[in-house]
Every structure is written in C-alpha cells, then in structure tokens.
Design an enzyme around this catalytic site. Structure first.
Site, short mmCIF file in Angstrom:
data_model
loop_
_atom_site.label_atom_id
_atom_site.label_comp_id
_atom_site.label_asym_id
_atom_site.label_seq_id
_atom_site.Cartn_x
_atom_site.Cartn_y
_atom_site.Cartn_z
N GLY A 25 -27.68 19.34 -10.74
CA GLY A 25 -26.68 19.37 -9.51
C GLY A 25 -27.27 18.60 -8.32
O GLY A 25 -28.14 18.19 -8.33
N ASN A 26 -26.38 18.50 -7.56
CA ASN A 26 -26.80 17.81 -6.18
C ASN A 26 -25.59 18.24 -5.09
O ASN A 26 -24.63 18.60 -5.36
CB ASN A 26 -26.73 16.23 -6.46
N SER A 42 -33.13 12.85 -6.01
CA SER A 42 -32.97 12.82 -7.34
C SER A 42 -34.24 13.54 -7.98
O SER A 42 -35.51 13.24 -7.95
CB SER A 42 -32.91 11.48 -8.27
N GLY A 43 -33.83 14.66 -8.97
CA GLY A 43 -34.76 15.12 -9.95
C GLY A 43 -35.93 16.00 -9.27
O GLY A 43 -36.96 16.17 -10.04
N GLU A 73 -25.92 10.77 -8.54
CA GLU A 73 -24.45 10.73 -8.35
C GLU A 73 -24.15 10.28 -6.86
O GLU A 73 -22.84 10.97 -6.30
CB GLU A 73 -23.93 12.29 -8.69
N HIS A 92 -21.99 19.54 -6.26
CA HIS A 92 -21.80 19.13 -7.61
C HIS A 92 -22.79 20.10 -8.49
O HIS A 92 -23.97 20.40 -8.28
CB HIS A 92 -22.39 17.76 -8.28
N HIS A 94 -23.39 22.84 -12.10
CA HIS A 94 -23.49 23.32 -13.63
C HIS A 94 -23.00 24.72 -14.08
O HIS A 94 -23.92 25.38 -14.76
CB HIS A 94 -24.73 22.62 -14.16
N HIS A 155 -19.99 17.86 -18.67
CA HIS A 155 -21.11 17.83 -17.50
C HIS A 155 -21.15 18.90 -16.58
O HIS A 155 -22.05 19.80 -16.37
CB HIS A 155 -20.89 16.47 -16.88
#
Length: 213
Positions: A25-26, A42-43, A73, A92, A94, A155
C-alpha cells in the site's frame, strides 16, 4: 502544517486499521497552497519511516525534496491529483474483502446506503496491469473517474478524498460494503440501490448532512 509528519501518521493509521500489511500500500497528500504532493517511500515499514524518508514531488513528477525512491505507484497518485483538483489525499490499500472482488474482476454496486453516500455509486475494477506500471496508473485514473474509489484487478483498492480523513472514510466504507456484499452473495442476489436514489444521497451527504452554519 508539517505534511511529512502528517503522512507518517497516516501510514501508521492505515496499518493499525488493518487496511494493509507489511510494506504494501501507499499514501499521498497534497499541500493545497504549494500544489506539492508528499508520498510514502517504496518498500519501507510504516513504523520505521521518518520525515527524511518522505518524497515530495509536483504533479508532473518532478522531485522537489527527498532522496528515497517514492512508492512505485507514484504515477497513479500524481495522475489522480493532476486530473482531480478536488482530491488532496490518495490511499492505496490491500483490504481483504475488497480484494475478493478485485480478484474476480467484478465491480461493487451500491448495495448499502453508506456506499451510496460515500462511494457515490458503483466501484469499478481496472483491467489488470503490473504494479507500478504506466498502464496501471492510467487504468486506475480512468476507473475512479469523478468517483471516490476503484479496485485494482488482482491487487487492491484506491480511495481518494478532499483530505486524509475523507479518504480514510472511503477506505472504511469500501471495505465494509465489500464484506456485506460478499456475505449477501453467499445467501442470494443482493439488489443495488437505484441510480436516482444514489445521486440524492450523495448530494445530501455532500451538501446538507450534519451541522452546518
């Protein structure tokens, strides 16, 4: 306002709300005064992110601040905000039940009042595209349109709002709607709310509900 700290707090809120796990997610938030967009890196685990990890960009993708790689994203976040000046927060996620329908490539109809009021109608699912790809960004932008959310095929989900609280409200209502719709489908054939009733409730919540001066 310290938007970097604000975004860090939003990431912790997303994890604690059960809307995602691990580093998935972000989130992004836009400063309405400068137009700059603050993005999660990221990550990185949300409980380890500090202010220096936040990446700041303009809606055209130019880096303003930060040395980290932004969320893969980022094009989706920036593209949504460039198309939607009314949107200042993108999340975003999940979430489990929403992903059930993302896996089925099925739209989620407005089957409960809360969905009609907050999601504003049917939640569309994108065509499948690889995470972080231009195709995924474009598909999400198209699926959301002028609405509040969409499903990313195989996704997850995306929610938008005029501010972070509004975007989180969309996340919550989308996942609740997905769970109720899933359970109702196990028993029978749920009946969506008619379009004219959806339009009425969406307008009522936006312009008339609650305490107003």
């Amino acid at each position: 306002m310290n938007y970097k700290k604000f975004l860090i707090d939003a990431g912790l809120r997303m994890i604690k709300s059960g809307l995602t796990v691990e580093t998935w997610g972000n989130i992004s938030v836009r400063d309405p005064e400068t137009g700059y967009v603050y993005l999660t890196p990221s990550g990185m685990p949300y409980d380890s992110i500090v202010e220096d990890d936040i990446v700041v960009m303009d809606v055209d993708g130019n880096r303003i601040e930060g040395e980290r790689k932004p969320t893969i994203e980022y094009a989706m976040h920036l593209g949504i905000m460039k198309r939607r000046p009314d949107v200042n927060a993108v999340i975003h996620t999940h979430p489990v039940y929403s992903q059930v329908f993302a896996l089925l490539h099925e739209n989620i109809p407005p089957v409960i009042d809360e969905a009609a009021q907050i999601l504003g109608g049917e939640v569309k699912v994108t065509e499948y595209a690889l995470p972080g790809s231009h195709e995924m960004a474009e598909s999400a932008i198209e699926a959301i349109g002028d609405g509040a959310s969409c499903l990313l095929a195989n996704h997850g989900a995306v929610a938008v709002g005029k501010d972070m609280d509004a975007a989180f409200r969309v996340c919550t209502v989308l996942e609740m709607t997905s769970q109720i719709y899933y359970m109702a489908r196990c028993i029978g054939n749920p009946k969506p709310i008619d379009d004219d009733k959806v339009a009425f409730m969406k307008d009522f919540v936006a312009n008339h509900y609650g305490q107003r001066e």
